[in-house]
Design a protein around this motif. Structure first.
Motif, PDB file in Angstrom:
ATOM      1  N   UNK A   1       1.050  -1.218   0.106  1.00  0.00           N
ATOM      2  CA  UNK A   1      -0.033  -0.033  -0.027  1.00  0.00           C
ATOM      3  C   UNK A   1       0.895   1.179   0.081  1.00  0.00           C
ATOM      4  N   UNK A   2       1.863   1.333   0.773  1.00  0.00           N
ATOM      5  CA  UNK A   2       3.017   2.206   0.710  1.00  0.00           C
ATOM      6  C   UNK A   2       3.500   2.725  -0.451  1.00  0.00           C
ATOM      7  N   UNK A   3       3.914   1.590  -1.175  1.00  0.00           N
ATOM      8  CA  UNK A   3       4.564   1.598  -2.587  1.00  0.00           C
ATOM      9  C   UNK A   3       3.501   2.027  -3.344  1.00  0.00           C
ATOM     10  N   UNK A   4       2.274   1.728  -3.054  1.00  0.00           N
ATOM     11  CA  UNK A   4       1.093   2.331  -4.326  1.00  0.00           C
ATOM     12  C   UNK A   4       0.929   3.854  -4.149  1.00  0.00           C
ATOM     13  N   UNK A   5       0.892   4.379  -2.571  1.00  0.00           N
ATOM     14  CA  UNK A   5       0.851   5.700  -2.217  1.00  0.00           C
ATOM     15  C   UNK A   5       2.046   6.713  -3.047  1.00  0.00           C
ATOM     16  N   UNK A   6       3.225   5.804  -2.628  1.00  0.00           N
ATOM     17  CA  UNK A   6       4.350   6.551  -3.365  1.00  0.00           C
ATOM     18  C   UNK A   6       4.327   6.880  -4.821  1.00  0.00           C
ATOM     19  N   UNK A   7       3.853   5.837  -5.604  1.00  0.00           N
ATOM     20  CA  UNK A   7       3.749   6.007  -7.055  1.00  0.00           C
ATOM     21  C   UNK A   7       2.575   7.047  -7.408  1.00  0.00           C
ATOM     22  N   UNK A   8       1.362   6.945  -6.654  1.00  0.00           N
ATOM     23  CA  UNK A   8       0.459   8.002  -6.709  1.00  0.00           C
ATOM     24  C   UNK A   8       1.072   9.484  -6.513  1.00  0.00           C
ATOM     25  N   UNK A   9       1.819   9.530  -5.553  1.00  0.00           N
ATOM     26  CA  UNK A   9       2.575  10.981  -5.426  1.00  0.00           C
ATOM     27  C   UNK A   9       3.397  11.369  -6.557  1.00  0.00           C
ATOM     28  N   UNK A  10       4.036  10.284  -6.817  1.00  0.00           N
ATOM     29  CA  UNK A  10       4.882  10.567  -8.191  1.00  0.00           C
ATOM     30  C   UNK A  10       4.279  10.836  -9.459  1.00  0.00           C
ATOM     31  N   UNK A  11       3.043  10.121  -9.627  1.00  0.00           N
ATOM     32  CA  UNK A  11       2.147  10.602 -10.774  1.00  0.00           C
ATOM     33  C   UNK A  11       1.422  11.848 -10.560  1.00  0.00           C
ATOM     34  N   UNK A  12       1.135  12.236  -9.180  1.00  0.00           N
ATOM     35  CA  UNK A  12       0.816  13.645  -9.121  1.00  0.00           C
ATOM     36  C   UNK A  12       1.790  14.829  -9.413  1.00  0.00           C
ATOM     37  N   UNK A  13       3.065  14.388  -9.113  1.00  0.00           N
ATOM     38  CA  UNK A  13       4.098  15.351  -9.464  1.00  0.00           C
ATOM     39  C   UNK A  13       4.312  15.621 -10.782  1.00  0.00           C
ATOM     40  N   UNK A  14       4.347  14.402 -11.467  1.00  0.00           N
ATOM     41  CA  UNK A  14       4.265  14.617 -13.027  1.00  0.00           C
ATOM     42  C   UNK A  14       3.074  15.415 -13.729  1.00  0.00           C
ATOM     43  N   UNK A  15       1.949  15.169 -12.873  1.00  0.00           N
ATOM     44  CA  UNK A  15       0.843  15.780 -13.441  1.00  0.00           C
ATOM     45  C   UNK A  15       1.188  17.491 -13.264  1.00  0.00           C
ATOM     46  N   UNK A  16       1.661  17.652 -12.113  1.00  0.00           N
ATOM     47  CA  UNK A  16       1.985  19.301 -11.951  1.00  0.00           C
ATOM     48  C   UNK A  16       2.921  19.548 -12.689  1.00  0.00           C
TER      49      UNK A  16
END
Length: 329
Positions: A104-119
């Motif tokens: 779950x933590x890895x998935x959250x980190x991946x989501x944060x990376x995706x959010x940063x890429x979207x920004x």
């Protein structure tokens, strides 16, 4: 090993008991058999046999007692084995739970990376939009200047027109002034957006903090995440476990709280007011874990922290963490 030793002693004793003579010997030879036989009266033989029978009964009782002891030792060993098997099953379940939490933590980190890429993508799009808007504004300004120049020439050439004609010209002038003011407002709005993008690009605000060890907490106590992995903008204080907003804007916060002996009951606070709950039930084999993520608008100087709201509990450090970052101004 003690059980094997007892079995060996018992086997030896049993063999000895069977093979031991009854207490007298019969010898044969070449002489007269009646002369070599012991001269014992029949009553003495009966006594001797009764004595041997009593001895055998005593040994048989000893053997039965030994077997009972063996049974008790076996029951103790069997109970120890069952206890060890139960602990092994609990450890296996705990490992499975930790593996799921790690995923779950890895998935959250991946989501944060995706959010940063979207920004980053939004920043590029906004930058392109600003450039295109500036080009259009420059073109419209040039057109407007030409129109104003033409109108000025018309006003000079039409100095002998009637009052009605002058009123029409004044109306046209007001329309042009309104358009100019509208363009000016658009320029200010675009400039403000561009300044926000530049500020976020050069002054990021983001932190990631964990626990360096398990914590024993009482109710209403702040969880002090002292193991800081990231602290851009220096807004997070690991001594108090509190984040201080360095600028006005919209922030996102997420938290994972692990308890080893109680259900998870905690909340994310802003200036002594909870705005996001963190709760999770206690599992059958012990331990609980819960997470929460939220968005909130903060003014400069606002304080944000995670506070334990349940009974006294031990907070685990393997999965617990507190993160946050500024989205926009």
């Amino acid at each position: 090993m003690n059980l094997l030793v007892k079995v060996f002693h018992f086997s030896t004793f049993l063999i000895y008991s069977i093979s031991e003579p009854l207490g007298y010997k019969v010898t044969t030879g070449s002489g007269n058999d009646s002369e070599n036989m012991p001269k014992v009266e029949q009553i003495d033989i009966d006594k001797e046999l009764q004595k041997e029978l009593n001895t055998l009964e005593s040994r048989l009782q000893f053997i039965e007692t030994t077997l009972i002891n063996f049974k008790k030792d076996y029951d103790v060993l069997n109970e120890s084995y069952n206890n060890m098997k139960t602990k092994f099953d609990q450890a296996t379940a705990r490992i499975s739970q930790l593996e799921n939490s790690t995923q779950e933590t890895r998935m959250e980190v991946a989501e944060q990376k995706l959010t940063y890429a979207n920004l980053q993508s939004v920043h590029s799009s906004l930058q392109k939009t600003v450039n295109d808007t500036n080009n259009r504004l420059n073109f419209k300004s040039a057109v407007l200047s030409t129109e104003i120049s033409n109108i000025t020439d018309e006003v000079v050439n039409m100095s002998n027109l009637t009052n009605r004609d002058f009123a029409s010209l004044r109306n046209k002038n007001l329309i042009l002034e309104n358009k100019f003011q509208e363009i000016t407002k658009n320029q200010l709005s675009i400039a403000s957006t561009l300044n926000q993008i530049k500020f976020l690009k050069h002054n990021p605000v983001v932190f990631v903090a964990k626990l360096s060890r398990d914590l024993m907490l009482s109710s209403r106590e702040i969880i002090t995440f002292d193991d800081v992995h990231l602290n851009e903008g220096l807004g997070f204080d690991p001594v108090r476990g509190v984040f201080t907003s360095t600028t006005n804007g919209i922030y996102t916060f997420s938290a994972i709280v692990e308890s080893t002996n109680r259900p998870v009951k905690a909340a994310i606070y802003r200036n002594n007011e909870p705005f996001a709950q963190i709760s999770g039930p206690l599992l059958n084999r012990g331990g609980a874990m819960a997470s929460s993520a939220t968005y909130v608008h903060l003014d400069e100087g606002d304080l944000v922290w995670i506070q334990w709201t349940g009974d006294n509990a031990m907070i685990g450090h393997l999965q617990s963490q507190f993160t946050g970052h500024l989205l926009n101004l």
